[in-house]
Design a protein around this motif. Structure first.
Motif, PDB file in Angstrom:
ATOM      1  N   ALA A  69       0.846  -1.196   0.000  1.00  0.00           N
ATOM      2  CA  ALA A  69       0.000   0.000   0.000  1.00  0.00           C
ATOM      3  C   ALA A  69       0.882   1.247   0.000  1.00  0.00           C
ATOM      4  O   ALA A  69       1.905   1.320   0.697  1.00  0.00           O
ATOM      5  N   VAL A  70       0.511   2.250  -0.805  1.00  0.00           N
ATOM      6  CA  VAL A  70       1.283   3.488  -0.905  1.00  0.00           C
ATOM      7  C   VAL A  70       1.100   4.308   0.365  1.00  0.00           C
ATOM      8  O   VAL A  70      -0.027   4.597   0.787  1.00  0.00           O
ATOM      9  N   GLN A  71       2.223   4.718   0.952  1.00  0.00           N
ATOM     10  CA  GLN A  71       2.202   5.547   2.157  1.00  0.00           C
ATOM     11  C   GLN A  71       2.620   6.980   1.866  1.00  0.00           C
ATOM     12  O   GLN A  71       2.340   7.873   2.663  1.00  0.00           O
ATOM     13  N   GLY A  72       3.282   7.186   0.712  1.00  0.00           N
ATOM     14  CA  GLY A  72       3.721   8.532   0.383  1.00  0.00           C
ATOM     15  C   GLY A  72       4.586   8.528  -0.861  1.00  0.00           C
ATOM     16  O   GLY A  72       4.804   7.492  -1.483  1.00  0.00           O
ATOM     17  N   TYR A  73       5.085   9.727  -1.241  1.00  0.00           N
ATOM     18  CA  TYR A  73       5.889   9.886  -2.437  1.00  0.00           C
ATOM     19  C   TYR A  73       7.084  10.774  -2.135  1.00  0.00           C
ATOM     20  O   TYR A  73       6.982  11.725  -1.338  1.00  0.00           O
ATOM     21  N   ILE A  74       8.222  10.448  -2.769  1.00  0.00           N
ATOM     22  CA  ILE A  74       9.427  11.273  -2.664  1.00  0.00           C
ATOM     23  C   ILE A  74       9.828  11.663  -4.075  1.00  0.00           C
ATOM     24  O   ILE A  74       9.918  10.823  -4.961  1.00  0.00           O
ATOM     25  N   GLN A  75      10.066  12.976  -4.276  1.00  0.00           N
ATOM     26  CA  GLN A  75      10.419  13.498  -5.593  1.00  0.00           C
ATOM     27  C   GLN A  75      11.728  14.268  -5.475  1.00  0.00           C
ATOM     28  O   GLN A  75      11.900  15.086  -4.569  1.00  0.00           O
ATOM     29  N   LEU A  76      12.684  13.993  -6.408  1.00  0.00           N
ATOM     30  CA  LEU A  76      13.969  14.687  -6.427  1.00  0.00           C
ATOM     31  C   LEU A  76      14.174  15.319  -7.788  1.00  0.00           C
ATOM     32  O   LEU A  76      13.694  14.813  -8.804  1.00  0.00           O
ATOM     33  N   PHE A  77      14.904  16.449  -7.810  1.00  0.00           N
ATOM     34  CA  PHE A  77      15.374  17.063  -9.039  1.00  0.00           C
ATOM     35  C   PHE A  77      16.894  16.911  -9.063  1.00  0.00           C
ATOM     36  O   PHE A  77      17.585  17.454  -8.191  1.00  0.00           O
ATOM     37  N   VAL A  78      17.405  16.153 -10.054  1.00  0.00           N
ATOM     38  CA  VAL A  78      18.848  15.920 -10.162  1.00  0.00           C
ATOM     39  C   VAL A  78      19.424  16.917 -11.155  1.00  0.00           C
ATOM     40  O   VAL A  78      18.950  17.036 -12.295  1.00  0.00           O
ATOM     41  N   ASN A  79      20.454  17.646 -10.716  1.00  0.00           N
ATOM     42  CA  ASN A  79      21.107  18.635 -11.564  1.00  0.00           C
ATOM     43  C   ASN A  79      21.806  17.931 -12.734  1.00  0.00           C
ATOM     44  O   ASN A  79      22.538  16.961 -12.561  1.00  0.00           O
TER      45      ASN A  79
END
Length: 593
Positions: free
Chosen positions: A192-202
């Motif tokens: 079950a999805v508990q959350g999301y992590i989003q990154l911006f890579v240079n």
């Protein structure tokens, strides 16, 4: 009376060259010398031709191998570039996994989360932004220089994708420059999805990694795109601009079904070897690496040019030696031998070359020709004696064969004759008698060997015995000449032998039909088998086939054809009637079946 050889003596005479060419002699015949030189040059060309073929073959083969090696190397470099990009993203992906298991992130405490992500962002300068969202995709903490709305949109795209694994986004422009978004859904043990992590890579870090990986490639060009075909980076930078669609000549390659290599002309006109690896669902990164074809193939081309020049120089030297040395060491001895042979053809039996065995090939040839002429003179004298001896031996063989067959018949009669003898004994005795009759006809010293019907009867009877009904024969009455009659008897004997072993006579239901006819001046004889096993073409030609195809054709001046069909084997002889025999005035002989 002695029948030994009588040697013919002759006084050798060396033929002057001027006698053969009374006007100028062979020495002054420049046209003959020029023609001979052209022949020598042609032979020289044939001699050096394999060298040129080898040079061309080696060059083509080496170029093909080199081309395959360059293609493989170029395609491998696309893997290297892709691996460097993936390596740059792997560190960020690893960090996301660690963050997802952090109690601070799982607790959704915004203040603690931002402090935690800020410390990570300070340590990893390649990450410009970090955003954490709840299970509904709503941000509750973020760190970086991008606007919250931009990060929220990236998270919503991640939620929309519905992928539980790492998701690589598309080219994105931020205040900190070009970045590549990557995100991941955080799930519990049940999925079950508990959350999301989003990154911006240079992108600068990815550029650094790719630059280091391709630094040893001179004049190489590298383009990396996202899954939409947008350029993420290019080396050199003037090939394609980051953030814009890939150049048109690369679009088809990036949309191909799989990786590969191709040779194309670049926009500036140079030929380049291009390796491409389109983006896939699992790795949404496309890579293109191109290398200049000229420098990559230059060593092979230089070696091919050097080998060609060496071959041309060697051929030129060979032609020069053939031209200069041919007249002195070849033309003159050949002229002498030609004059001797020509004089011999005119009937001059005393002419000889006069050459001696001095170790040279032409000296040896001249001595051999002189010896041959001596032997020919002796053979002319011996030929008469040989013919007499051959006739004597033939009569002796005839006499002995007759005696041998008579002895076999007597032995068979005395051995097998007893009261109540089985039918097989009678069959055996009949076959022995038939063989005697057939051989008596073949060995008879006569211009004719009898009628064709008798010849057929005598040839096949030993193979069928009392079952004569299994072979039928029909045709007009023909008196067969002795030599073609002997050849026909041997051929029929061979055909009957094969039929008894493998064909129609090998089974009780089989039947053989022998027929002949005369059409004008043409004679035809057919052998057709029926009711036996299917005929099949033999793997190799045995003595019997040689006997039929060569001896029979030679003695009858005819043609032989055979057919191996499902219904059975068939044989056809077509020959001039005059070679076979005479057709009496009577129309036709009745069927002798």
């Amino acid at each position: 009376m002695s029948v030994g050889p009588r040697l013919v003596s002759c006084r050798r005479k060396r033929l002057p060259l001027a006698d053969h060419h009374p006007s100028t002699g062979l020495r002054g015949n420049a046209a003959m010398k020029f023609a001979l030189r052209k022949r020598l040059l042609f032979l020289t060309a044939l001699a050096v031709l394999p060298a040129f073929v080898i040079v061309v073959f080696n060059h083509v083969s080496s170029r093909s191998l080199r081309s395959a090696e360059v293609d493989t190397y170029t395609l491998r470099m696309t893997d290297v570039v892709l691996n460097e990009v993936v390596r740059g993203l792997t560190a960020a992906a690893t960090m996301m996994i660690a963050m997802g298991r952090s109690a601070i992130v799982e607790g959704e405490d915004a203040a603690a989360c931002e402090e935690y992500t800020s410390s990570i962002q300070r340590d990893l300068v390649t990450i410009t932004d970090i955003a954490v969202a709840d299970a509904d995709g709503v941000l509750f903490c973020h760190t970086g220089i991008s606007e919250r709305a931009s990060l929220q949109q990236a998270v919503e795209d991640l939620v929309t994708s519905g992928k539980p694994s790492l998701v690589v986004g598309s080219y994105t422009q931020t205040p900190a420059g070009a970045v590549l978004p990557i995100g991941m859904a955080q799930t519990d043990r049940e999925g079950a999805v508990q959350g999301y992590i989003q990154l911006f890579v240079n992108m600068s870090e990815l550029v650094r990694l790719v630059t280091a990986a391709t630094s040893n490639l001179q004049n190489s060009r590298t383009v990396v795109t996202d899954q939409n075909g947008t350029v993420l980076l290019s080396l050199p930078e003037d090939i394609a601009k980051a953030g814009e669609p890939a150049p048109e000549y690369l679009t088809n390659l990036l949309e191909a079904d799989g990786p590969g290599t191709i040779r194309i002309a670049s926009p500036e006109g140079s030929r380049r070897i291009v390796g491409y690896r389109p983006a896939t669902e699992s790795v949404p990164i496309g890579t293109v690496v191109s290398l200049p074809e000229g420098p990559m193939m230059a060593p092979i081309d230089a070696a091919g040019l050097a080998n060609s020049l060496i071959a041309i120089a060697g051929a030129g030297l060979a032609f020069l030696l053939a031209w200069l040395g041919g007249a002195r060491f070849v033309a003159r001895p050949i002229e002498v031998l030609e004059a001797v042979v020509a004089a011999r053809r005119t009937g001059d039996r005393s002419v000889r070359s006069g050459l001696v065995a001095d170790g040279s090939e032409f000296g040896t040839l001249g001595v051999s020709i002189d010896s041959l002429f001596d032997e020919l003179d002796q053979r002319d004298e011996l030929q008469r004696h040989t013919a007499e001896q051959r006739d004597l031996f033939a009569r002796e063989v005839q006499h002995r064969v007759k005696n041998l067959l008579a002895i076999i018949q007597i032995v068979a009669r005395q051995t097998l004759a007893r009261p109540g003898a089985s039918p097989e004994v009678k069959v055996f005795e009949n076959r022995i008698r038939a063989i005697m009759q057939a051989n008596a006809g073949l060995l008879a010293d006569s211009e004719y060997s009898g009628t064709l019907a008798d010849l057929v009867e005598g040839a096949v009877t030993p193979f069928v015995g009392t079952e004569r009904h299994r072979v039928s024969s029909s045709g007009p009455a023909i008196r067969v000449h002795a030599k073609p009659g002997a050849a026909l008897a041997m051929a029929l004997h061979e055909l009957a032998t094969n039929a008894l072993k493998y064909g129609a006579l090998s089974v009780q239901s089989g039947h053989v039909a022998i027929s002949w006819r005369v059409d004008g001046e043409l004679f035809e004889l057919r052998w057709v088998e029926q009711g036996g096993p299917p005929a099949s073409t033999p793997d190799r030609s045995g003595f019997g086939n040689v006997l039929i195809s060569r001896v029979l054709q030679a003695e009858t001046s005819g043609t032989v054809s055979t057919e191996y069909a499902q219904a059975g084997f068939s044989f056809l002889l077509t020959a001039p009637l005059e070679k076979i025999g005479l057709l009496p005035a009577a129309a036709k002989e009745p069927d002798v079946a």
